[in-house]
Motif scaffolding. Sequence first.
Motif, PDB file in Angstrom:
ATOM      1  N   SER A  95       0.825  -1.208   0.000  1.00  0.00           N
ATOM      2  CA  SER A  95       0.000   0.000   0.000  1.00  0.00           C
ATOM      3  C   SER A  95       0.859   1.258   0.000  1.00  0.00           C
ATOM      4  N   GLN A  96       2.129   1.114  -0.342  1.00  0.00           N
ATOM      5  CA  GLN A  96       3.027   2.259  -0.450  1.00  0.00           C
ATOM      6  C   GLN A  96       3.605   2.335  -1.857  1.00  0.00           C
ATOM      7  N   ILE A  97       3.986   3.539  -2.265  1.00  0.00           N
ATOM      8  CA  ILE A  97       4.576   3.757  -3.582  1.00  0.00           C
ATOM      9  C   ILE A  97       5.886   2.977  -3.684  1.00  0.00           C
ATOM     10  N   VAL A  98       6.069   2.270  -4.794  1.00  0.00           N
ATOM     11  CA  VAL A  98       7.287   1.471  -4.938  1.00  0.00           C
ATOM     12  C   VAL A  98       8.474   2.370  -5.268  1.00  0.00           C
ATOM     13  N   PRO A 100      13.021   2.190  -6.224  1.00  0.00           N
ATOM     14  CA  PRO A 100      14.069   1.280  -6.712  1.00  0.00           C
ATOM     15  C   PRO A 100      14.622   0.387  -5.608  1.00  0.00           C
ATOM     16  N   GLU A 101      14.781   0.926  -4.409  1.00  0.00           N
ATOM     17  CA  GLU A 101      15.320   0.134  -3.307  1.00  0.00           C
ATOM     18  C   GLU A 101      14.387  -1.026  -2.957  1.00  0.00           C
ATOM     19  N   PHE A 102      13.095  -0.745  -2.949  1.00  0.00           N
ATOM     20  CA  PHE A 102      12.122  -1.790  -2.646  1.00  0.00           C
ATOM     21  C   PHE A 102      12.111  -2.851  -3.743  1.00  0.00           C
ATOM     22  N   LEU A 103      12.127  -2.424  -4.997  1.00  0.00           N
ATOM     23  CA  LEU A 103      12.085  -3.381  -6.099  1.00  0.00           C
ATOM     24  C   LEU A 103      13.377  -4.191  -6.182  1.00  0.00           C
ATOM     25  N   ASP A 104      14.503  -3.590  -5.807  1.00  0.00           N
ATOM     26  CA  ASP A 104      15.755  -4.358  -5.735  1.00  0.00           C
ATOM     27  C   ASP A 104      15.595  -5.532  -4.772  1.00  0.00           C
ATOM     28  N   LYS A 105      15.012  -5.252  -3.621  1.00  0.00           N
ATOM     29  CA  LYS A 105      14.815  -6.295  -2.618  1.00  0.00           C
ATOM     30  C   LYS A 105      13.841  -7.351  -3.115  1.00  0.00           C
ATOM     31  N   MET A 106      12.760  -6.921  -3.762  1.00  0.00           N
ATOM     32  CA  MET A 106      11.774  -7.878  -4.255  1.00  0.00           C
ATOM     33  C   MET A 106      12.367  -8.767  -5.351  1.00  0.00           C
ATOM     34  N   ARG A 107      13.203  -8.194  -6.201  1.00  0.00           N
ATOM     35  CA  ARG A 107      13.845  -9.000  -7.248  1.00  0.00           C
ATOM     36  C   ARG A 107      14.766 -10.046  -6.628  1.00  0.00           C
ATOM     37  N   GLU A 108      15.469  -9.668  -5.580  1.00  0.00           N
ATOM     38  CA  GLU A 108      16.338 -10.614  -4.875  1.00  0.00           C
ATOM     39  C   GLU A 108      15.532 -11.780  -4.301  1.00  0.00           C
ATOM     40  N   GLU A 123      -7.438   8.662  -0.685  1.00  0.00           N
ATOM     41  CA  GLU A 123      -7.058   7.282  -0.392  1.00  0.00           C
ATOM     42  C   GLU A 123      -7.105   7.007   1.110  1.00  0.00           C
ATOM     43  N   THR A 124      -7.441   5.776   1.452  1.00  0.00           N
ATOM     44  CA  THR A 124      -7.607   5.418   2.860  1.00  0.00           C
ATOM     45  C   THR A 124      -6.276   5.268   3.587  1.00  0.00           C
ATOM     46  N   ILE A 125      -5.188   5.078   2.846  1.00  0.00           N
ATOM     47  CA  ILE A 125      -3.832   5.043   3.399  1.00  0.00           C
ATOM     48  C   ILE A 125      -2.966   5.904   2.491  1.00  0.00           C
ATOM     49  N   THR A 126      -2.177   6.779   3.053  1.00  0.00           N
ATOM     50  CA  THR A 126      -1.321   7.640   2.243  1.00  0.00           C
ATOM     51  C   THR A 126      -0.361   6.795   1.406  1.00  0.00           C
ATOM     52  N   GLY A 127      -0.394   6.997   0.090  1.00  0.00           N
ATOM     53  CA  GLY A 127       0.461   6.244  -0.818  1.00  0.00           C
ATOM     54  C   GLY A 127      -0.181   4.991  -1.376  1.00  0.00           C
ATOM     55  N   LYS A 128      -1.406   4.690  -0.941  1.00  0.00           N
ATOM     56  CA  LYS A 128      -2.059   3.449  -1.363  1.00  0.00           C
ATOM     57  C   LYS A 128      -2.396   3.455  -2.852  1.00  0.00           C
ATOM     58  N   ARG A 129      -2.851   4.589  -3.362  1.00  0.00           N
ATOM     59  CA  ARG A 129      -3.308   4.686  -4.748  1.00  0.00           C
ATOM     60  C   ARG A 129      -2.120   4.640  -5.706  1.00  0.00           C
ATOM     61  N   LEU A 130      -2.189   3.775  -6.695  1.00  0.00           N
ATOM     62  CA  LEU A 130      -1.127   3.645  -7.690  1.00  0.00           C
ATOM     63  C   LEU A 130      -0.848   4.990  -8.349  1.00  0.00           C
ATOM     64  N   ARG A 131       0.432   5.325  -8.492  1.00  0.00           N
ATOM     65  CA  ARG A 131       0.853   6.564  -9.139  1.00  0.00           C
ATOM     66  C   ARG A 131       1.430   6.264 -10.519  1.00  0.00           C
ATOM     67  N   ALA A 132       1.281   7.228 -11.427  1.00  0.00           N
ATOM     68  CA  ALA A 132       1.751   7.046 -12.799  1.00  0.00           C
ATOM     69  C   ALA A 132       3.251   6.798 -12.856  1.00  0.00           C
ATOM     70  N   GLU A 133       4.015   7.443 -11.967  1.00  0.00           N
ATOM     71  CA  GLU A 133       5.469   7.300 -12.024  1.00  0.00           C
ATOM     72  C   GLU A 133       5.950   5.910 -11.619  1.00  0.00           C
ATOM     73  N   GLU A 134       5.070   5.119 -11.007  1.00  0.00           N
ATOM     74  CA  GLU A 134       5.465   3.767 -10.618  1.00  0.00           C
ATOM     75  C   GLU A 134       5.533   2.818 -11.813  1.00  0.00           C
ATOM     76  N   LEU A 135       4.725   3.075 -12.835  1.00  0.00           N
ATOM     77  CA  LEU A 135       4.617   2.119 -13.935  1.00  0.00           C
ATOM     78  C   LEU A 135       5.931   1.915 -14.688  1.00  0.00           C
ATOM     79  N   PRO A 136       6.604   2.982 -15.154  1.00  0.00           N
ATOM     80  CA  PRO A 136       7.874   2.738 -15.856  1.00  0.00           C
ATOM     81  C   PRO A 136       8.936   2.130 -14.950  1.00  0.00           C
TER      82      PRO A 136
END
Length: 302
Positions: A95-98, A100-108, A123-136
């Motif tokens: 429920s948080q914006i992704v 690079p550091e988080f995705l590095d860990k998930m890839r591992e 949004e019911t939790i800050t950062g929960k709603r998908l943001r456009a910058e997350e897609l690329p």
Amino acid sequence: MKPALPRDPLPHNTENTPSGQPRCDTIGGLAVDTRRCIMGLNDPQSARNPPIEVPMRAPLLALCVISAAMPAHSAAQKSDDFCRAASGVDMVDTSQIVTPEFLDKMREIGVTTIGRYFDYEDETITGKRLRAEELPLIASYGMSLVVVFQHNNNLAETFVDWKNRGPADAREALKLAAQFGQPDNGAIYFGVDGDFVGNGAIFHTDDVLGYFEEVNRTFDAAGVSYPVGVYGSGETCFTLIGEGLAGFCWLSHSHGFTGTPEALSAGAFDIEQFLHGTCGGRPVDFNKVNEGVTAFGQWMPQ
């Protein structure tokens, strides 16, 4: 190996549901061969659920018989136990914006799919709603995306107000899907994050059905073919898929909810969510895609 599920020898009823999806034959109101029917394998022209070869589902009564003859499914696994390299999980929802550091860990860890939320601007939790910058960013890691709409979908009141919330939630989901360039075969899941579906006055089965009928009507009126998925209990999945109102089942981590033990024991689901945990510096839920399932509504962001 998943057990062989019983097959209904009767031909499918081709009468359409309000959403235009083919209605399956039922036993006691529960669908037989549901997955084949809902995914359009009996109707190649089904726009909502394109024909893909996936396992069939069994009615809840049959699942009870199957599960009684099988070892009991263990309690929900803990996400904390999978925060390690090559841990065997397929997907994480957050429920948080992704980052690079988080995705590095998930890839591992071996994650290949990110689960994110559609929600209103408040949004019911800050950062929960998908943001456009997350897609690329997600795309740059070669990961796919699964989206689920949730805005107080853990409250029964949301479904009691189905006449308003169903169409409104569907319209907001469609707005976001268009904004993010979601392809037609990418599912939009809708959360039923409570034990709301079952037999008896304590449940809100009719309200949940009304909500999903309105979601499907809104999608049909917009002329879109996004498959509808449901996040929730086993009974919620059986009921909505049996009525032709959803095509994918994402079981919540609440294994005590109605019908969930039977669904798990019979392998009648697409995604299984694990208990909340912490990994990559944030709260997460890890998920496992069911054995043999390759298409669960995921899509590649651009």
